[in-house]
Design an enzyme around this catalytic site. Structure first.
Site, mmCIF file in Angstrom:
data_model
loop_
_atom_site.group_PDB
_atom_site.id
_atom_site.type_symbol
_atom_site.label_atom_id
_atom_site.label_comp_id
_atom_site.label_asym_id
_atom_site.label_seq_id
_atom_site.Cartn_x
_atom_site.Cartn_y
_atom_site.Cartn_z
ATOM 1 N N ASP A 128 18.635 19.814 78.944
ATOM 2 C CA ASP A 128 18.895 18.569 78.238
ATOM 3 C C ASP A 128 20.311 18.114 78.611
ATOM 4 O OD1 ASP A 128 17.734 17.515 74.973
ATOM 5 O OD2 ASP A 128 18.848 16.404 76.503
ATOM 6 N N GLU A 159 18.273 10.958 67.320
ATOM 7 C CA GLU A 159 18.862 12.295 67.369
ATOM 8 C C GLU A 159 19.633 12.634 66.090
ATOM 9 O OE1 GLU A 159 19.422 11.956 72.157
ATOM 10 O OE2 GLU A 159 19.848 13.843 71.176
HETATM 11 C C1 GLC Z 1 19.103 13.388 74.961
HETATM 12 C C2 GLC Z 1 17.800 13.947 74.405
HETATM 13 C C3 GLC Z 1 16.688 14.033 75.421
HETATM 14 C C4 GLC Z 1 16.860 12.964 76.478
HETATM 15 C C5 GLC Z 1 18.156 13.228 77.219
HETATM 16 C C6 GLC Z 1 18.449 12.140 78.258
HETATM 17 O O1 GLC Z 1 20.187 14.036 74.377
HETATM 18 O O2 GLC Z 1 17.865 15.197 73.733
HETATM 19 O O3 GLC Z 1 15.450 13.883 74.702
HETATM 20 O O4 GLC Z 1 15.765 12.999 77.377
HETATM 21 O O5 GLC Z 1 19.265 13.363 76.362
HETATM 22 O O6 GLC Z 1 18.697 10.921 77.619
#
Ligand code: GLC
Length: 629
Positions: free
Chosen positions: A310, A515
């Site tokens: 991530d 988030e």
């Molecule tokens: C974010 C998320 C993830 C996403 C990534 C790129 O923090 O946790 O779901 O795909 O970063 O944006």
């Protein structure tokens, strides 16, 4: 004749002259450049030609904000992403997207081996960073439809709108099984029930194309499809108190039966990549969990695509993040992370990883495994043959057929929780010929509010952020000119009193979030919504439509309400709501989540021993219309 070549005390390579893979195909081109060759051979040939720097570059994904031709070429960058809201310009056109990504691609192709870039974006409910794109209901609403074929079609429409901007890779679907609505990402989860989430993995077939029966490994049907990414492995939706990125404390059997089940389906459907979760399992960070990432996911489940970290997921292996970057890199790469979403400090990442490999702390076999998986997906996605954007696709952005599909999804996502006060007559379907009606609440006339997070910007926001139809516009369209519709976003206390309204439609709910920003321990309807509900519904018969990413505390207010509909986060096609509340279609939605009475009950999920919800998982009323479209 076979010769045994001892090349080290642990490896013996058998070379039989007849079987050595040829390095050039019959046309005399390199095997990896020849589309007629099996992908496995192309991967093997290309890998054999790569330097360590080129291999580590393929494992590096950086943000578009820090990307340019010289960085791409100097560091052999293999992938670029748009994070939430990261766009080439506000309201960027498809042409602008295409040109930006093609410029990056041109730089990548002008390197020694010419390995094309993979560009990724969070297309989690349509291509939601992109202005004018069709925005579908968020996953919680799709879970309410219980319609896997519809969801597959949404995947296909999304793939076209992603490719229409030159992008070949989507960080979707989120297959989290959210077990606590206090989690700020619960709306990204189709359901609390793993079986519902499993059925919705059909979206992978829509995004990538349906893999032939018995297919093993990543599958991307054509250059109108995209590589998908099931996320976040594993247990992201099970953290204690729904605290984002926190600890999921559960037995291995529980982890598998609740949180891992959808990945069985994702792997079978040929998902190209899987994103590791920020969260921990019983105190061990998922990004550093070799048992789950390698032994279980790659080993037992046989996942052959690549595991991507991530955003700064490697850094967050330690608390605080970056406390020991060397440890984090060793732990993450050893655990089985193949591509690292760095996404900014790429020099630090590349130099640290290069050091660890050169000093024998990370075996080349681990690097080769990671790069082979990445190359496999790139070949599968057709990047070597079609590296540039297809300019013919730009008309797919927000096209009417997609908006009609989204409108259907809105209709099917609505859940009717109450219709008729104290056994009295049903309010729904509404009388579309009413002389005078009242519509109140900011959520009735605001595209940004009805779309929620991950829309145009990372967190989403109120306002006219993109093209679509508001709920109020849908109501006006349904009622026609003979009715007087009075609208007030924030009505005064007595606004509804004594003005001859036949009924009121109250549209209230949450403001957009994503988030950790969405973590919420009390789950109440924001206060102005409660005031509007009480003031309006005490004065006039009322339908309340709740716009939210999850169930909220509503029991104290239901007594005032004649009809109550959960619309979740419907996206741009708000007219889907009028289609149903005026009776063109009946309700079909069923709760994908338990509707609790109070947060003191949480977590509260179907199957729990003590289960006393306000509305149970699967609940949903109908209006009992004779005609069904
Ligand atoms: C974010 C998320 C993830 C996403 C990534 C790129 O923090 O946790 O779901 O795909 O970063 O944006």
């Amino acid at each position: 004749m076979e010769q045994k070549l001892i090349i080290s005390n642990t490896m013996v390579m058998s070379i039989t002259h007849c079987c050595l893979a040829t390095t050039t195909s019959t046309e005399g081109t390199f095997v990896y450049k020849d589309p007629e060759q099996p992908i496995a051979l192309r991967v093997k040939d290309l890998l054999s030609r790569m330097t360590l720097e080129e291999k580590i570059g393929q494992m590096t994904q950086i943000e578009r904000e820090v990307s340019n031709s010289s960085v791409i070429q100097r560091y052999h960058i293999g992938s670029i992403l748009s994070g939430g809201g990261s766009v080439p310009a506000p309201k960027a056109t498809p042409e602008l997207w295409d040109n930006m990504i093609d410029d990056f691609q041109r730089a990548a192709l002008n390197t020694r081996l010419g390995i094309p870039l993979l560009y990724g974006i969070d297309a989690v409910h349509g291509n939601n960073n992109v202005y004018r794109a069709t925005i579908f209901p968020h996953n919680v609403g799709l879970g309410a439809t219980r319609d896997p074929i519809l969801v597959e079609k949404i995947g296909a429409a999304t793939a076209l709108e992603v490719r229409a901007t030159g992008i070949q890779y989507a960080f979707a679907p989120c297959v989290a099984v959210c077990r606590d609505p206090r989690w700020g990402r619960c709306y990204e989860s189709y359901s609390e029930d793993p079986e519902v989430v499993r059925t919705m993995t059909t979206i992978i077939d829509g995004l990538q194309g349906r893999a032939p029966a018995g297919w093993k490994g990543p599958y991307v049907q054509s250059s109108n499809k995209v590589a998908a990414c099931a996320k976040h492995f594993v247990g992201d939706g099970g953290t204690r108190m729904g605290i984002n990125e926190n600890d999921t404390v559960i037995s291995y059997d529980g982890l598998v039966s609740i949180h891992m089940r959808p990945y069985f389906d994702a792997v079978t459907r040929g998902v190209s990549s899987i994103m590791a979760s920020y969260s921990s399992w019983n105190g061990v960070k998922m990004h550093a969990n070799r048992f789950l990432l390698t032994d279980v996911l790659k080993g037992q489940l046989g996942f052959k695509g690549f595991i991507i970290s991530d955003w700064q997921g490697i850094d967050r292996i330690t608390s605080p993040p970056d406390a020991n970057y060397t440890f984090s890199i060793l732990a993450g790469i050893h655990a089985g992370i193949d591509m690292v979403m760095v996404p900014y400090m790429y020099e630090q990442f590349i130099s640290n990883l290069t050091y660890e490999v050169k000093n024998g702390n990370i075996p080349m076999s681990r690097i080769d495994d990671a790069v082979a998986r990445i190359l496999q997906v790139k070949f599968e996605t057709g990047l070597f043959e079609h590296p540039y954007a297809n300019k013919e696709l730009k008309s797919f952005i927000g096209q009417q057929a997609h908006r009609s599909l989204a409108r259907e999804a809105v209709r099917k996502s609505l859940v009717l929780l109450k219709n008729g006060k104290n056994g009295g007559s049903q309010l729904l379907p509404l009388n579309r010929d009413a002389k005078k009606v009242l519509v109140v609440g900011a959520h009735a006339n605001d595209i940004g509010l009805q779309c929620g997070g991950w829309t145009i910007s990372w967190h989403g926001k109120a306002g006219n952020t993109t093209h679509g139809t508001t709920i109020l516009e849908g109501i006006k369209e349904a009622m026609g000119d003979s009715s007087e519709i009075v609208y007030a976003a924030r009505p005064d206390k007595d606004f509804a009193k004594g003005r001859g309204f036949e009924y009121a439609i109250v549209v209230i709910g949450e403001s957009p979030y994503s988030e950790t920003q969405g973590d919420n321990q009390n789950l109440t309807i924001p206060s102005q919504g409660i005031e509007i509900l009480e003031n309006t519904c005490r004065a006039v018969k009322c339908l309340v439509i709740l716009i939210s990413g999850r169930p909220l505390v509503v029991e104290p207010y239901l007594q005032y309400v004649d009809a109550f509909v959960s619309a979740w986060l419907p996206g741009t096609e708000g007219n889907g709501i009028a289609d149903v509340v005026f009776g063109d279609y009946d309700f079909v939605g069923k709760l994908p989540r338990t509707w609790f009475r109070s947060v003191a009950q949480l977590p509260l999920n179907i199957g729990d021993k003590h289960y006393d919800p306000l509305f149970p998982f699967g609940f949903g009323l109908k209006m009992g219309l004779e005609k069904h479209k």
